[in-house]
Design a protein around this motif. Structure first.
Motif, PDB file in Angstrom:
ATOM      1  N   SER A   1     -11.532 -24.264   4.504  1.00 48.72           N
ATOM      2  CA  SER A   1     -11.158 -23.408   5.635  1.00 48.72           C
ATOM      3  C   SER A   1     -10.742 -21.999   5.248  1.00 48.72           C
ATOM      4  CB  SER A   1     -10.021 -24.003   6.470  1.00 48.72           C
ATOM      5  OG  SER A   1     -10.334 -25.303   6.837  1.00 48.72           O
ATOM      6  N   THR A   2      -9.684 -21.898   4.433  1.00 48.13           N
ATOM      7  CA  THR A   2      -9.075 -20.577   4.270  1.00 48.13           C
ATOM      8  C   THR A   2      -8.964 -20.130   2.822  1.00 48.13           C
ATOM      9  OG1 THR A   2      -6.973 -21.730   4.316  1.00 48.13           O
ATOM     10  CG2 THR A   2      -7.687 -20.715   6.358  1.00 48.13           C
ATOM     11  N   GLY A   3      -9.482 -20.951   1.892  1.00 47.39           N
ATOM     12  CA  GLY A   3      -9.282 -20.652   0.469  1.00 47.39           C
ATOM     13  C   GLY A   3      -9.766 -19.276   0.072  1.00 47.39           C
ATOM     14  N   ASN A   4     -10.968 -18.892   0.587  1.00 44.57           N
ATOM     15  CA  ASN A   4     -11.521 -17.611   0.153  1.00 44.57           C
ATOM     16  C   ASN A   4     -10.705 -16.422   0.673  1.00 44.57           C
ATOM     17  OD1 ASN A   4     -12.380 -18.137   2.716  1.00 44.57           O
ATOM     18  ND2 ASN A   4     -14.577 -17.861   2.313  1.00 44.57           N
ATOM     19  N   TYR A   5      -9.992 -16.637   1.789  1.00 44.41           N
ATOM     20  CA  TYR A   5      -9.113 -15.551   2.249  1.00 44.41           C
ATOM     21  C   TYR A   5      -7.974 -15.315   1.252  1.00 44.41           C
ATOM     22  CZ  TYR A   5     -11.503 -16.015   6.742  1.00 44.41           C
ATOM     23  OH  TYR A   5     -12.443 -16.068   7.735  1.00 44.41           O
ATOM     24  N   TYR A   6      -7.413 -16.423   0.735  1.00 46.24           N
ATOM     25  CA  TYR A   6      -6.387 -16.264  -0.307  1.00 46.24           C
ATOM     26  C   TYR A   6      -6.964 -15.523  -1.506  1.00 46.24           C
ATOM     27  CZ  TYR A   6      -3.489 -19.632   2.215  1.00 46.24           C
ATOM     28  OH  TYR A   6      -2.742 -20.269   3.165  1.00 46.24           O
ATOM     29  N   ALA A   7      -8.164 -15.968  -1.891  1.00 44.41           N
ATOM     30  CA  ALA A   7      -8.795 -15.357  -3.062  1.00 44.41           C
ATOM     31  C   ALA A   7      -8.963 -13.862  -2.838  1.00 44.41           C
ATOM     32  CB  ALA A   7     -10.140 -16.014  -3.331  1.00 44.41           C
ATOM     33  N   ARG A   8      -9.400 -13.514  -1.621  1.00 42.36           N
ATOM     34  CA  ARG A   8      -9.663 -12.111  -1.345  1.00 42.36           C
ATOM     35  C   ARG A   8      -8.376 -11.288  -1.453  1.00 42.36           C
ATOM     36  NH1 ARG A   8     -12.889 -10.728   4.030  1.00 42.36           N
ATOM     37  NH2 ARG A   8     -10.993 -11.465   5.049  1.00 42.36           N
ATOM     38  N   ARG A   9      -7.305 -11.843  -0.884  1.00 51.17           N
ATOM     39  CA  ARG A   9      -6.036 -11.096  -0.934  1.00 51.17           C
ATOM     40  C   ARG A   9      -5.534 -10.951  -2.363  1.00 51.17           C
ATOM     41  NH1 ARG A   9      -2.851 -14.361   3.404  1.00 51.17           N
ATOM     42  NH2 ARG A   9      -4.826 -14.975   4.332  1.00 51.17           N
ATOM     43  N   ARG A  10      -5.644 -12.062  -3.103  1.00 52.72           N
ATOM     44  CA  ARG A  10      -5.158 -12.002  -4.491  1.00 52.72           C
ATOM     45  C   ARG A  10      -5.962 -11.007  -5.298  1.00 52.72           C
ATOM     46  NH1 ARG A  10      -5.050 -18.417  -4.494  1.00 52.72           N
ATOM     47  NH2 ARG A  10      -3.000 -18.670  -3.549  1.00 52.72           N
ATOM     48  N   MET A  11      -7.267 -10.983  -5.057  1.00 54.72           N
ATOM     49  CA  MET A  11      -8.096 -10.073  -5.847  1.00 54.72           C
ATOM     50  C   MET A  11      -7.815  -8.622  -5.471  1.00 54.72           C
ATOM     51  SD  MET A  11      -9.744 -11.795  -8.068  1.00 54.72           S
ATOM     52  CE  MET A  11     -11.119 -10.808  -8.618  1.00 54.72           C
ATOM     53  N   THR A  12      -7.523  -8.392  -4.198  1.00 54.04           N
ATOM     54  CA  THR A  12      -7.175  -7.027  -3.794  1.00 54.04           C
ATOM     55  C   THR A  12      -5.944  -6.561  -4.564  1.00 54.04           C
ATOM     56  OG1 THR A  12      -7.936  -7.668  -1.621  1.00 54.04           O
ATOM     57  CG2 THR A  12      -6.802  -5.568  -1.767  1.00 54.04           C
ATOM     58  N   MET A  13      -4.975  -7.457  -4.671  1.00 59.66           N
ATOM     59  CA  MET A  13      -3.777  -7.127  -5.441  1.00 59.66           C
ATOM     60  C   MET A  13      -4.140  -6.858  -6.897  1.00 59.66           C
ATOM     61  SD  MET A  13      -1.309  -7.298  -3.312  1.00 59.66           S
ATOM     62  CE  MET A  13       0.211  -7.518  -4.216  1.00 59.66           C
ATOM     63  N   LEU A  14      -5.015  -7.720  -7.426  1.00 64.19           N
ATOM     64  CA  LEU A  14      -5.385  -7.556  -8.838  1.00 64.19           C
ATOM     65  C   LEU A  14      -6.084  -6.211  -9.056  1.00 64.19           C
ATOM     66  CD1 LEU A  14      -5.572  -8.880 -11.678  1.00 64.19           C
ATOM     67  CD2 LEU A  14      -7.851  -9.639 -11.026  1.00 64.19           C
ATOM     68  N   PHE A  15      -6.939  -5.845  -8.080  1.00 62.82           N
ATOM     69  CA  PHE A  15      -7.634  -4.562  -8.209  1.00 62.82           C
ATOM     70  C   PHE A  15      -6.622  -3.420  -8.322  1.00 62.82           C
ATOM     71  CE2 PHE A  15     -11.542  -6.286  -5.813  1.00 62.82           C
ATOM     72  CZ  PHE A  15     -12.135  -6.651  -7.005  1.00 62.82           C
ATOM     73  N   SER A  16      -5.613  -3.444  -7.450  1.00 62.38           N
ATOM     74  CA  SER A  16      -4.629  -2.352  -7.516  1.00 62.38           C
ATOM     75  C   SER A  16      -3.908  -2.370  -8.848  1.00 62.38           C
ATOM     76  CB  SER A  16      -3.589  -2.470  -6.407  1.00 62.38           C
ATOM     77  OG  SER A  16      -4.074  -3.141  -5.333  1.00 62.38           O
ATOM     78  N   MET A  17      -3.657  -3.588  -9.330  1.00 65.09           N
ATOM     79  CA  MET A  17      -2.951  -3.658 -10.604  1.00 65.09           C
ATOM     80  C   MET A  17      -3.817  -3.103 -11.737  1.00 65.09           C
ATOM     81  SD  MET A  17      -1.493  -7.019 -12.451  1.00 65.09           S
ATOM     82  CE  MET A  17      -1.765  -6.998 -14.191  1.00 65.09           C
TER      83      MET A  17
END
Lengths: 130, 260, 148, 665
Positions: C81-97
């Motif tokens: 259901s929602t796993g890829n949304y978590y992934a997307r948010r986490r990766m956005t954070m990683l990109f900024s980092m």
């Protein structure tokens, strides 16, 4: 397949950007072509003959000069084959040769009537000569 | 509302009415048409071969000039519209043509299809609006039964031209309604008029025209309008049996707006 | 990084995390359809893109990876259901980092590839490999102790 | 210490032609933990499997790596092999050296090098594997069938026959679906209603089957064996228990603007309506969009005329919550819109119709009572032209058509042509075709009969444009065999319109997290070997929702789906996936982050006595506990956990890190 024919087929495919293999041979292009009766080879045959490498026959045919560039075949083809582009490419193959212009500038005056617009002259010159 | 305007050669010679009435009407509607300086003939036909670069350059120059003025490029002649729109599409989406054309032209800034090419009819529909046009009409052409002849160049290929539904267009009919007349829809209105074949094979062109005229007459049209000088020529000069009066749509527009 | 000794050309090491349901199946479909992409792309199967801890990605860079790509189901199509949304948010954070650390963010990428998109999978991998090859070796994040 | 065996499969030449399998086996010998390596032609074969079993015994292996095809293909096979040799099934890892290696690379050296790395990665992971044991969860012995056409009805009847409860949810007011609209069915030409309506009655009267018509599935939660669904039963504004189906109201209703969907919009119906005479349930429904009372509060004519007192303007939607062990998709199809095919004039000329409209025009219960009359002037058409492949077989870069063959059109066009010629021998019937595709029992014979016995004129070619001249439709097309462009003056043109999935399928698929392909057809778990199962466990596919099908095929697939459902429901317990999340209670700090990210509600916080080094005796802390029967093993919690307490069995942090390391080495 004759070698020059094969080379020319490749050239036609490159110039036109058309992939004749996309054709599913439904004949809709020929079903829709307004110049069908004037043509010796019909739009679907252009596609099939380019695919088979029969370019010399096409180059010798008057059909090249009968296409109206109305894009009906292009618009309606369910496989997006764009037969009109093939007709144009084969025609270019002919008229780009030295002395092979279908319409020569000196022929023009005889063809003119009073009402003919520039657009017709320019179009014909562009389509029939180089 | 200011547009860059590309008239094209025929509008300077055999189709002066098309141009003149368009300018007068635009003025009446508050639309400014700024003719491009130093425009060159578009070539009248779109060169379909991938390796035809030089024959597309005059169109690219016109497009780039409009881009420089940060204006949409207004067209009137169907052929010019067709060529400019399709070359513009190439400049936007065909990397090979874009690169080669820019290499030739050496513009200050590469042209990549930024300009919007807008036909006068599209301008009436989308910028002025047919409702507003209707309000501006002082002399509604009441009772006139007019068939719209679209021809090929405005409509096809629809993927690029994006003018209207290519098989069942309504824009000119809507225009006819706006100027107070009655549109007559006839099936052959998007068929080919015969085009440049008239130069080589008059009989073939006549055959096309006959079919169109038959269809228009049968469905009750009493006159035809067009946006294309070549359609005008064929319908007018190559009609054999039926002969309906054919006019440029701008002439009727000017008439309705009272600026003829 | 692996350098092909024969040609001396740079062959990046690329780690692809693929979710089991869509992207891994998409990669299988690329295989079944014989659509090639560079051999230096190696796939790690995870149940869902949300299983991928950004730490894994940093670890890969540390160990010498030149590019890391995370592939999951299209938004809305996640098997969970929602796993890829978590992934997307986490990766956005990683990109900024990664930006903050001065690492070119082009070295990481998130792509949605469905089980039906073998063609897309191959295209994405070709494109990513090309990008990484152009970027060159990952010097900055590689842990020197991991070299040799 | 692990004792690992590595088994490299050739897959005939599929792998061996591009990967030097012997070299891979050789390279693996030096990996830590590996005590045995070999290669073999077909590891999945009986011979290959017995080699694996023998090696496990001979070398006392604790785990195996099989370098072969995708784990999606044979992981289950090799797990069974391992079990047979006494290993835990989760001590098996697969290195995918076929789909991800040999099939996509040409250079043997490069492919071999990659295969070695993939094998090494699998070994590195396996070094950290631990035996896992599956749990069990109870199976709810009830099935949900979404869609009440012939597919859904057949599936439900078969499941009910096996003794299980089934609910059918149908969005329209009646079951019956597309088949109810058909006139005759090929190749036997029996009337669709005659063979369908008895089945509809069976479904309605079967005590194991509950029908929810005029209802839609709103949400689905849970997993295989244990779904729970919310069904919205839309208000009919008619009390179904009181309505007798006398249809007086439908005749009296003054609102006549609504298009009759059942007749494909060829005529209008009242705002209160019963779709067709044999509708089940035979109950009226008020369409609030057209009901004058619903709009203005006045009218109520139906209410005054209803002797049963069934009209209830205050009826509200009802939400039903039910639990199911299995869900079957049977959502069917619709014809595509023809906006982008106006060269055929569908929007311009009323006598250009789709084939489904033509079914209604030929149907005795249709708008013309079965007399073929053309819509424009209700005259008898004398010349009919059928056009096949309208909107089917279009390339992706062409117009807005479909790239697939709609499969049923060749047969129903032959049927229509034949029926017209039989009923009206004075007609001329022409069929434009690109190919005639009639594989199926007695199908080609049927089409030949249309030509040979009924004199239907088949023209190889396609129609380019339809225009109107007088009261005739001028159909201009190509006759390829005669190398001619022809124009037929026709009275009617019938377009064999492409079919596409019902638009509800996409939304329901996303509720079920079941996958669909680029054309919105439901995806099968395996295109050849598991054609009636969705990749999402517990979701099954029945009928056209999976791809174009005719009636016999639909029924066959519907029964196949039912047998899969019965197989599932006959189990008392499901074996659950052991690869679930697990919290280390010593590390858990009780923050509840994991609970919030879990999409299944599998995590609960409980006060628990904590025993461990450095923890004072008698300590009680509130910590996370994963319910392994509910956890689906996505791993969202493992990343969210700030204290590193949460890990996923079978895909632990250490295992994935080891894989990363092995690839980057």
């Amino acid at each position: 397949m004759h070698d020059t024919n094969k080379d020319m087929a490749e050239q036609v495919i490159r110039m036109s950007g058309v992939n004749p293999r996309k054709c599913m041979k439904c004949g809709k292009c020929s079903g829709t072509c307004p110049a069908y009766d004037e043509m010796e080879y019909h739009p679907h045959q252009f596609v099939a003959m380019v695919e088979k490498g029969r370019i010399e026959e096409l180059m010798a045919s008057k059909s090249l000069y009968k296409c109206l560039s109305c894009f009906a075949c292009v618009e309606r083809c369910p496989r997006n084959v764009e037969p009109a582009k093939l007709v144009e490419a084969v025609r270019l193959l002919v008229i780009r040769q030295q002395g092979k212009n279908y319409l020569k500038a000196e022929d023009l005056p005889a063809l003119l009537d009073e009402k003919i617009p520039q657009q017709a002259l320019v179009s014909a010159m562009r389509k029939y000569s180089k | 509302m200011n547009f860059s305007y590309y008239p094209g050669c025929t509008l300077k010679t055999k189709a002066k009415e098309l141009d003149m009435y368009a300018r007068k009407s635009a003025e009446a509607l508050g639309v400014t048409m700024e003719e491009l300086e130093n425009w060159q003939c578009c070539g009248a036909v779109y060169p379909m071969a991938e390796d035809e670069i030089a024959t597309k350059l005059s169109a690219v120059r016109a497009l780039a000039a409009a881009k420089e003025k940060k204006q949409d490029l207004l067209t009137l002649c169907s052929a010019c519209h067709h060529v400019l729109k399709r070359v513009n599409d190439d400049m936007k989406n065909n990397e090979y043509i874009r690169t080669r054309a820019n290499n030739y032209l050496k513009l200050d800034e590469a042209y990549e299809g930024e300009t919007n090419v807008v036909h006068y009819l599209e301008m009436l529909r989308d910028t002025v609006g047919f409702d507003n046009l209707k309000k501006a009409v002082v002399n509604p052409l009441k009772g006139r039964k007019i068939g719209a002849f679209y021809g090929c160049l405005l409509l096809r290929p629809s993927g690029v031209m994006a003018f209207d539904n290519a098989e069942n267009p309504t824009i000119i009919e809507d225009f006819i309604k706006a100027i107070g007349a009655t549109p007559v829809v006839f099936p052959c209105r998007n068929e080919c008029c015969g085009g440049y074949i008239a130069m080589d094979d008059k009989a073939a062109a006549q055959k096309q025209v006959e079919r169109i005229m038959d269809s228009a007459v049968e469905h009750g049209a009493e006159e035809l309008i067009t946006a294309c000088p070549l359609c005008m020529y064929n319908l007018d000069a190559n009609a054999t049996c039926h002969k309906l009066p054919v006019r440029y749509f701008t002439e009727l527009l000017a008439e309705a707006l009272g600026v003829k | 990084m692996q350098v092909n000794e024969k040609k001396g050309e740079f062959k990046p090491t690329i780690v692809a995390f693929c979710c089991n349901w869509c992207s891994y199946a998409g990669a299988d479909l690329a295989g079944t359809s014989r659509l090639s992409y560079p051999a230096n792309v190696k796939i790690i199967r995870v149940p869902c893109s949300c299983r991928v801890n950004p730490m894994f990605i940093l670890r890969a860079f540390q160990r010498g990876a030149d590019g890391v790509i995370l592939c999951g189901c299209h938004p809305g199509d996640c098997h969970y259901s929602t796993g890829n949304y978590y992934a997307r948010r986490r990766m956005t954070m990683l990109f900024s980092m990664l930006d903050y650390l001065g690492i070119d963010r082009k070295r990481t990428r998130v792509e949605w590839v469905s089980a039906a998109e073998g063609t897309k999978f191959a295209a994405v991998m070709n494109d990513f490999a090309q990008t990484i090859t152009e970027l060159g070796e990952n010097v900055k994040l590689g842990d020197l102790r991991c070299k040799e | 210490m692990q004792r690992i065996g590595v088994f490299v499969c050739w897959c005939g030449s599929n792998i061996a032609a591009t990967v030097d399998v012997a070299a891979v086996a050789e390279a693996m010998k030096n990996e830590p933990g590996v005590v045995y390596t070999t290669d073999y032609q077909y590891m999945c074969s009986e011979g290959g499997q017995s080699r694996i079993k023998q090696a496990i015994k001979d070398y006392n292996l604790t785990g195996i790596v099989v370098c072969s095809c995708s784990p999606r293909m044979h992981e289950a096979t090799f797990r069974k092999t391992a079990v047979a040799a006494g290993l835990n099934p989760y001590m098996v890892e697969i290195a995918n050296i076929r789909e991800h290696c040999s099939w996509i690379h040409k250079d043997k050296e490069e492919a071999t090098e990659k295969a070695v790395i993939l094998a090494r990665t699998a070994v590195a992971k396996l070094m950290l594997n631990a035996p896992l044991t599956s749990g069990t969860s109870p199976v709810i012995k009830r099935a949900l069938v979404i869609g009440g056409g012939i597919a859904g009805i057949q599936t439900a009847l078969d499941i009910a026959d096996a003794g299980y409860e089934v609910d059918i949810v149908e969005k329209r007011p009646t079951i019956g679906g597309r088949m109810a609209q058909l006139d005759k069915t090929f190749p036997t030409l029996d009337c669709a209603a005659c063979i369908l309506t008895p089945k509809m009655v069976d479904a309605a009267s079967n005590e194991k089957i509950t029908l929810y018509t005029y209802s839609e599935v709103e949400s689905v939660k849970g997993f295989v064996g244990n779904f729970s669904a919310k069904i919205r039963k839309k208000a009919r504004f008619v009390d179904a228990t009181k309505c007798t189906g006398c249809a007086v109201c439908t005749e009296k209703c003054p609102s006549r603007k609504a298009k009759n969907e059942f007749n494909m919009g060829l005529n209008n119906r009242g705002a209160i309506y019963i779709p067709f005479a044999q509708a089940i349930p035979n109950v009226a429904t008020i369409d609030p969009e057209y009901c004058i009372h619903a709009k203005t509060g006045k009218c109520g004519i139906c209410q005054k005329n209803c002797s049963a007192g069934a009209i209830d303007f205050d009826q509200k939607d009802e939400i039903i919550e039910r639990e199911y062990g299995a869900i079957v998709m049977a959502t069917g199809f619709q014809p595509i819109k023809l906006d982008n095919f106006e060269e055929f004039g569908y929007a311009q000329y009323p006598d250009v119709v789709t084939s489904l409209e033509f079914e209604r025009l030929m149907n005795a219960a249709g708008p013309t009572k079965g007399t073929l009359l053309r819509p424009s002037d209700l005259s008898h058409p004398k010349t009919l032209v059928f056009v096949q492949c309208v909107g089917s077989r279009c390339s992706a870069d062409a117009k807005d058509g479909k790239p697939y063959c709609s499969k049923i059109c060749c047969m129903y066009t032959a049927k229509h042509a034949m029926l017209v010629r039989e009923k009206y021998p004075d007609t001329d019937v022409h069929v434009f075709y690109i190919d005639v595709r009639t594989p199926g029992k007695n199908f080609d014979e049927f089409q030949r009969r249309a030509v040979e016995q009924y004199g239907v004129d088949y023209i190889k070619g396609m129609v380019g444009k339809v225009t109107k001249k007088g009261d005739k439709l001028m159909v201009q097309g190509s006759d390829l065999l005669n190398n001619e462009q022809i124009t037929i003056a026709a009275d009617m043109v019938i377009l064999a319109t492409a079919i596409e999935p019902d638009p509800s399928a996409k939304q329901i698929a996303s509720l079920l997290t079941a996958s669909i392909d680029t054309n919105n057809w439901m995806t099968e778990a395996h295109a050849k070997l598991r054609p009636v199962e969705s990749p999402t466990a517990g979701v099954f596919l029945s009928g056209v929702c999976q791809g174009p099908k005719d009636v016999p095929e639909t029924v066959a697939q519907a029964s196949a789906a039912a047998s899969k459902v019965i197989g599932l429901l006959s189990k008392d317990h499901m074996v659950t996936n052991p690869c679930v999340a697990q919290s280390n209670e010593l590390l858990c700090n009780g923050c509840t982050t994991c609970e919030k990210v879990c999409p299944y509600g599998a995590i609960e916080y409980k006060d628990k006595p904590i025993v461990g080094p450095g923890v004072p005796r008698g300590t009680i802390r509130r910590v996370a506990e994963v319910n392994p029967a509910i956890c689906q093993g996505c791993g969202a919690c493992t990343v969210a956990c700030p204290s590193g307490a949460m890990d996923l069995k079978g895909f632990t942090n250490r295992q994935i890190m080891a894989e990363v390391d092995a690839i980057c080495k």
